[in-house]
Design a protein around this motif. Structure first.
Motif: not given
Lengths: 270, 440
Positions: B95-96, B122, B129, B131, B136-137, B175, B186
């Motif tokens: 995690s961040s 995250d 995972d 987010r 931005i994607l 996400f 995804e």
């Protein structure tokens, strides 16, 4: 007439002996280079290091690159590399993934963090510069052994004035496209690591020199932890130091996938 | 770029946050510093210290084809400060967090703004995972051509020659990436709608059939029915990167519609519903990389194609190839096509006197990049040319790195063609730009 035939026969035998001797030497040279490749590019099952690269121009102007590098040996001579850039600041977070395939083009991907974008990139000529340094891609990850022929030149005792350091000198001549006309490698007889390599251009002049500046034993494996590549013609030099080196056998496979380009696993990339 | 800015232009000045939001900026700074001083207390032992980076950017852009609609020669004279803070929260949960803020002032548009570029957390839940936040994607394999990249863009910044990262805008959502074998999944859930930022009508000359009318934007409110969902499945199949895409949402560039066609008093800017089904593939091919992408855009609000103010459904495709010509010389080219469905219905319903689209619009692009002097200098040229419309857009650029932290870039945006075509309408907006960036 009989004498002539005898002479010819004798000469043929001498030639055959020489030829087989030369062939044996060539084979020896190839096997020495194979050992060098194993020691230098394939050591351990996996490899992890923080790489600090300083590019110095003739005038003393410096550029730095700092990256985390992970490698895993997969099947045969195939490998996967993961590189994550910490510096310079404008490319921080940029990551490269390379799947190195023997006998066919590598697959390469780049991740651009500002756009959160992963792209497959054309496998550049492997002798083109690695991130603007004096090292080429193949200097970093190795050139296919079949792409050169090898000749054993000599053995040098007490190489570079170091007592007891025996260097095996091998000459490599490319048989496919390369960044050099000829390469002379000085290989440590005990560790099989390259201590020095001289790259010759088409005019048969040395234009680039690789030097192993420091060798340490890590996890029981002798490792070049400080190396330089100097361009003799331009006076430009790249100085590379490896820190926090280890040879972990347990790097998970998914580290070498698109997923970790986007989000490097904190355990492996710091 | 195929889809963007085809129909309407929304005036952006009114949308920009004013300095009145200075309070929120102070709050954000306070948050950053609070994070800095307390991170050790809140985080687990394995957490890393907060890292703070950023850059200072000076950007200016000047018109080379006469004054703009606002009477100015300059398009931009901007100072921008980027602050980026990130930290690992927990290694156990992978995690961040990351926060990217831009504080900017443009003395040409008088814009003063605090822009949250990205701000997200995250973490991993099992194999997934996650987010969450503004992010931005970028999807798809096109180079400045977007088919399955349904995320918002900023053409206003791009046409002024701002750094390429400003072409993309962040979108707030969640996400989720789930690595499955052999296909990885995804999904992005986006509760609030973020439109494209189209070129400002105050600064750019362009086609606007309703320019004489007052305009009103029908905004997408944060209702469940306005939420967007986008999915991607991807795999490496026999050394080919294959992706499948799906999007349910809205066109990001506004369409325009008069309140009354016979005697219009007002024009509405609105965002029609959109479904996109697509696929892409990328693989090594003849010493280079071959890219293929296609998508079917289904215009849900006008399935029959009879409403001239809603874009028709279309099939879009691109084929691209890039390779190194020499070790420091790279070349890429693409062919893009947009095939309109129900073209006869479109033509029949289309009001006379308005510029109509062609059934097939195609674009060829070429990019050439040369790096020199240990990658400290870069020359590049990107060009769009449309065989169907006969218009073009060329972007030459040169940049030089004076040190690891200081780079200067100069370039231009040059358009040509008929005033009724996509690139041609910007013919009077040629410009040259310079920006200098100092990283810290």
């Amino acid at each position: 007439m009989k004498n002539i035939a005898k002479k010819m026969f004798r000469n043929l035998i001498i030639l055959a002996v020489f030829a087989s001797f030369a062939q044996a030497q060539e084979k020896d040279a190839a096997s020495i280079m194979e050992k060098m490749h194993k020691a230098f590019y394939y050591a351990g099952d996996g490899f992890k290091a923080d790489v600090s690269m300083v590019l110095v121009s003739k005038g003393g102007k410096k550029q730095t690159r700092r990256l985390s590098m992970l490698r895993v040996n997969t099947s045969g001579s195939a490998q996967k590399y993961f590189m994550y850039f910490h510096e310079p600041q404008d490319v921080r977070g940029t990551a490269f993934l390379v799947w190195k395939h023997p006998k066919k083009d590598d697959e390469r991907w780049i991740f651009i963090p500002a756009l959160n974008m992963t792209r497959r990139i054309a496998a550049q000529d492997s002798f083109s510069s690695f991130v603007g340094s004096d090292f080429s891609y193949e200097d970093v990850s190795g050139r296919d052994l079949q792409q050169d022929t090898y000749k054993f030149v000599k053995t040098v005792e007490d190489f570079d004035g170091k007592k007891g350091q025996e260097a095996l000198v091998i000459e490599s001549t490319p048989v496919s496209k390369a960044g050099y006309k000829k390469k002379i490698s000085f290989i440590d007889a005990k560790t099989h690591l390259p201590i020095k390599e001289e790259f010759y251009d088409t005019q048969e002049k040395i234009f680039k020199v690789f030097t192993a500046e420091e060798i340490k034993t890590v996890d029981g494996i002798t490792t070049i932890t400080h190396r330089t590549m100097e361009n003799i013609k331009t006076g430009h030099k790249t100085d590379v130091r490896f820190t926090d080196v280890s040879y972990p056998a347990d790097i998970p496979g998914d580290v070498f996938t698109e997923k970790s380009l986007k989000k490097p696993p904190a355990k492996w990339v710091k | 770029m195929g889809e963007m800015m085809k129909r309407g232009s929304r005036e952006q000045g009114a949308r920009g946050s004013k300095i009145g939001k200075f309070k929120s900026f102070l709050l954000c700074l306070a948050f950053l510093f609070a994070g800095f001083f307390t991170s050790n207390a809140f985080c687990e032992e394995d957490a890393q210290a907060l890292s703070v980076h950023g850059f200072f950017l000076f950007h200016t852009s000047g018109r080379t084809a006469g004054k703009g609609p606002d009477g100015n020669d300059f398009l931009s004279f901007t100072q921008k400060l980027r602050l980026e803070a990130a930290s690992t929260v927990s290694e156990t949960y992978n995690s961040s967090f990351l926060v990217k803020l831009d504080v900017l002032h443009d003395s040409v548009t008088k814009e003063k703004k605090l822009d949250v570029r990205e701000a997200y957390l995250d973490f991993s839940l099992g194999k997934a995972d996650v987010r969450a936040g503004k992010q931005i994607l970028t999807w798809g394999v096109g180079d400045l051509i977007f088919i399955n990249d349904v995320f918002p863009k900023n053409l206003n910044a791009f046409f002024k020659g701002e750094p390429s990262e400003y072409l993309k805008k962040g979108e707030t959502g969640v996400f989720v990436g789930l690595p499955l074998s052999p296909w990885n999944m995804e999904a992005v859930f986006i509760p609030s709608f973020e439109p494209d930022e189209t070129p400002s009508a105050k600064q750019f000359y362009m086609v606007n059939p309703f320019s004489a009318l007052p305009q009103e934007e029908i905004k997408k409110t944060a209702q469940y029915k306005n939420a967007q969902i986008t999915l991607r499945a991807y795999a490496n199949v026999k050394n080919t990167d294959v992706s499948l895409y799906f999007y349910k949402g809205f066109y990001k560039s506004p369409s325009m519609m008069p309140d009354n066609l016979a005697a219009p008093a007002k024009a509405y800017l609105f965002y029609p519903s959109l479904l996109v089904y697509g696929a892409s593939a990328q693989k090594n091919f003849m010493d280079g990389v071959l890219s293929l992408e296609a998508g079917y855009t289904h215009s849900k609000d006008d399935s029959a194609g009879t409403n001239p103010f809603v874009p028709n459904s279309s099939t879009r495709f691109l084929a691209g190839y890039q390779r190194s010509l020499k070790s420091d010389l790279h070349f890429g080219m693409q062919y893009y096509g947009e095939w309109m469905k129900d073209y006869n219905a479109y033509k029949a319903a289309f009001p006379a006197g308005f510029p109509a689209q062609r059934k097939l619009r195609d674009v060829v692009t070429a990019r050439i990049t040369k790096t020199m002097n240990y990658e400290t200098q870069k020359l590049s040229l990107f060009s769009f040319y449309s065989p169907s419309d006969g218009d073009f857009y060329v972007i030459p650029e040169v940049s030089r790195k004076f040190s690891d932290v200081f780079t200067v870039t100069a370039g231009g945006n040059f358009f040509g063609g008929s005033e009724e075509t996509f690139f041609g309408q910007f013919n009077k907006n040629d410009s040259a730009y310079v920006y200098a960036r100092y990283d810290f």
